[in-house]
Design a protein around this motif. Structure first.
Motif, PDB file in Angstrom:
ATOM      1  N   GLU A 110     -24.459   2.669  19.970  1.00  5.87           N
ATOM      2  CA  GLU A 110     -24.740   3.013  21.373  1.00  5.87           C
ATOM      3  C   GLU A 110     -25.185   1.742  22.096  1.00  5.87           C
ATOM      4  O   GLU A 110     -26.335   1.590  22.490  1.00  5.87           O
ATOM      5  N   ASN A 111     -24.257   0.843  22.262  1.00  9.42           N
ATOM      6  CA  ASN A 111     -24.584  -0.458  22.852  1.00  9.42           C
ATOM      7  C   ASN A 111     -24.521  -0.343  24.374  1.00  9.42           C
ATOM      8  O   ASN A 111     -23.567  -0.789  25.010  1.00  9.42           O
ATOM      9  N   ASP A 112     -25.555   0.269  24.933  1.00 12.41           N
ATOM     10  CA  ASP A 112     -25.503   0.677  26.332  1.00 12.41           C
ATOM     11  C   ASP A 112     -26.160  -0.287  27.313  1.00 12.41           C
ATOM     12  O   ASP A 112     -26.144  -0.037  28.517  1.00 12.41           O
ATOM     13  N   ASP A 146     -26.184  -4.252  28.468  1.00 12.16           N
ATOM     14  CA  ASP A 146     -25.630  -5.609  28.404  1.00 12.16           C
ATOM     15  C   ASP A 146     -26.402  -6.517  29.362  1.00 12.16           C
ATOM     16  O   ASP A 146     -26.647  -6.147  30.515  1.00 12.16           O
ATOM     17  N   ARG A 175     -27.663  12.349  25.961  1.00 13.87           N
ATOM     18  CA  ARG A 175     -26.215  12.202  26.146  1.00 13.87           C
ATOM     19  C   ARG A 175     -25.857  11.914  27.598  1.00 13.87           C
ATOM     20  O   ARG A 175     -24.745  11.449  27.901  1.00 13.87           O
ATOM     21  N   LYS A 223     -25.973   6.707  30.852  1.00 12.70           N
ATOM     22  CA  LYS A 223     -24.793   5.870  31.046  1.00 12.70           C
ATOM     23  C   LYS A 223     -25.170   4.401  30.790  1.00 12.70           C
ATOM     24  O   LYS A 223     -26.336   4.003  30.925  1.00 12.70           O
ATOM     25  N   PRO A 224     -24.199   3.563  30.422  1.00 14.76           N
ATOM     26  CA  PRO A 224     -24.495   2.152  30.157  1.00 14.76           C
ATOM     27  C   PRO A 224     -25.046   1.426  31.383  1.00 14.76           C
ATOM     28  O   PRO A 224     -24.812   1.828  32.525  1.00 14.76           O
ATOM     29  N   TYR A 264     -32.049   1.911  32.782  1.00 11.47           N
ATOM     30  CA  TYR A 264     -31.446   2.782  31.768  1.00 11.47           C
ATOM     31  C   TYR A 264     -32.258   4.065  31.597  1.00 11.47           C
ATOM     32  O   TYR A 264     -31.722   5.173  31.629  1.00 11.47           O
ATOM     33  N   THR A 304     -21.253   3.832  34.754  1.00 14.53           N
ATOM     34  CA  THR A 304     -22.005   2.637  34.375  1.00 14.53           C
ATOM     35  C   THR A 304     -22.769   2.084  35.578  1.00 14.53           C
ATOM     36  O   THR A 304     -22.232   2.003  36.681  1.00 14.53           O
TER      37      THR A 304
END
Length: 295
Positions: A148-150, A152, A109, A112-113, A98, A72
Motif C-alpha cells: 500500500e505505497n500510498d 510519494d 479502504r 486514496k494515495p 493522507y 489521488t
C-alpha cells in the motif's frame, strides 16, 4: 516584457493554482512527476481562489492542492527558505493530508494515495546529483515496494538545474527553466512558447496584466524573501561563531542548542517568532522567551 517571480507564494498560486490553471497544472505535474507522459488527464484544483493580500511572508504557506480523476491527492509547495526541519514538515503535511481523508466511521479502504511535490530554491539533498528525487516506502534489504505505497514524496531542487535555454529538451526541462528564470526573462523563449500550457503560464505571469497594487504587493513579497534569506545567512555566520564560544565547554547537544540560540538572537530584530523557530529548530516558546529577555 517583465514577468512576476513564480517562486513567491502568491505568484506560484496565481500561475498554478487559480481557477484558470487546470491545464497548466496538468502539464506541470505530468512533466515533473511522470516524466512528461500524459498520465494525468484531468484534475480538480482544491480551493482555486487566490487568498487576500498578506503582508510579508508571515503565515503564508499557500500550497496548491489538487485531486486527480482517480482520487489521488496532490499537494504542491514552492519553498524558498531552507528552514530547520523542513523535511519533517513535508512528511507531516503529506501524512496529515493522507489521514484527514477519512471521516468518522469510514474504513481504511477509502484512503486514496497522496503525492507531495516540493520545489526548493536550495539543495535539499547535497549528497545527491539528482535534480528530481522520488521517495516511496521500500523494504531495506530487498528493495521490495510496500503493497500500500500510498504516499510519494517528490522533490525538485532548482539550484541543481544548470541547463541553458538552447539545451532544453524535455518538457520537464522547460517547466523547471520557467520556475528558475522567468523573473529574469524579457520575452518568452521560442522553444517554450510552442507549448500551449507554458505559453499560458507566461501570459499569467506577465506583469503588464496586473494592477499596480498587485505588482507592488508581489515586489514587496519578493524583497521580503531576499531580506529573510540575507538575514538568515548573516545570522547563521554570526551565530555559529557566538555559539562556538558559548558551547565550547558544553557537550555536543548543548553546544548545538547554544548555536541555535545565538542565531535566533541575531534574527530577533529581522524576523517574526514563527520564522525564527522554523529556521533554528527552537520551539516557539524558546523564541518568545528569548525575545522577552532581550526587550
Amino acid at each position: 516584457m517583465i514577468f512576476i517571480n513564480p517562486k513567491t507564494d502568491y505568484a506560484f498560486k496565481k500561475i498554478f493554482g487559480s481557477s484558470e490553471s487546470t491545464d497548466i497544472l496538468i502539464s506541470f505535474l505530468n512533466a515533473l512527476i511522470y516524466e512528461g507522459n500524459p498520465t494525468i488527464e484531468d484534475l480538480e484544483i482544491i480551493n482555486p481562489n487566490l487568498p487576500p493580500k498578506v503582508e510579508g511572508l508571515k503565515d503564508t504557506y499557500l500550497d496548491v492542492k489538487a485531486k486527480l480523476s482517480d482520487g489521488t491527492l496532490v499537494i504542491i509547495e514552492m519553498q524558498v527558505l531552507n528552514v530547520q526541519s523542513f523535511g519533517k514538515r513535508v512528511l507531516y503535511n503529506a501524512a496529515k493530508t493522507y489521514a484527514s481523508q477519512l471521516r468518522a466511521g469510514e474504513g481504511y479502504r477509502m484512503l486514496k494515495p497522496v503525492i507531495a511535490l516540493t520545489i526548493t530554491d536550495f539543495e535539499m539533498f547535497p549528497n545527491s546529483a539528482n535534480l528530481i528525487s522520488r521517495f516511496v516506502y521500500k523494504e531495506v534489504k530487498t528493495n521490495l515496494t510496500y503493497p500500500e505505497n500510498d504516499v510519494d514524496l517528490v522533490f525538485v531542487e532548482l539550484p541543481k538545474f544548470r541547463k541553458e535555454e538552447q539545451q532544453l529538451e524535455t518538457i520537464a526541462d522547460k517547466w523547471i527553466y520557467f520556475m528558475k528564470y522567468a523573473r529574469s526573462l524579457t520575452s518568452v523563449p521560442e522553444t517554450m512558447d510552442s507549448i500551449p500550457e507554458i505559453h499560458k503560464a507566461f501570459e499569467i505571469a506577465n506583469q503588464a496584466k496586473l494592477s499596480r497594487e498587485e505588482v507592488a504587493d508581489l515586489e514587496s513579497r519578493e524583497q521580503s524573501i531576499y531580506d529573510q534569506q540575507g538575514a538568515i545567512i548573516k545570522a547563521a555566520e554570526e551565530g555559529r561563531e557566538e555559539g562556538r564560544e558559548e558551547g565550547r565547554e558544553a557537550g555536543r547537544e548543548e553546544g548545538q542548542r547554544e548555536k541555535a540560540i545565538a542565531i535566533a538572537r541575531q534574527l530577533l530584530s529581522r524576523l517574526d517568532d514563527e520564522t525564527i523557530s522554523q529556521t533554528t529548530g527552537l520551539s516557539l516558546e524558546d523564541v518568545r522567551n528569548l525575545r522577552g529577555s532581550n526587550s
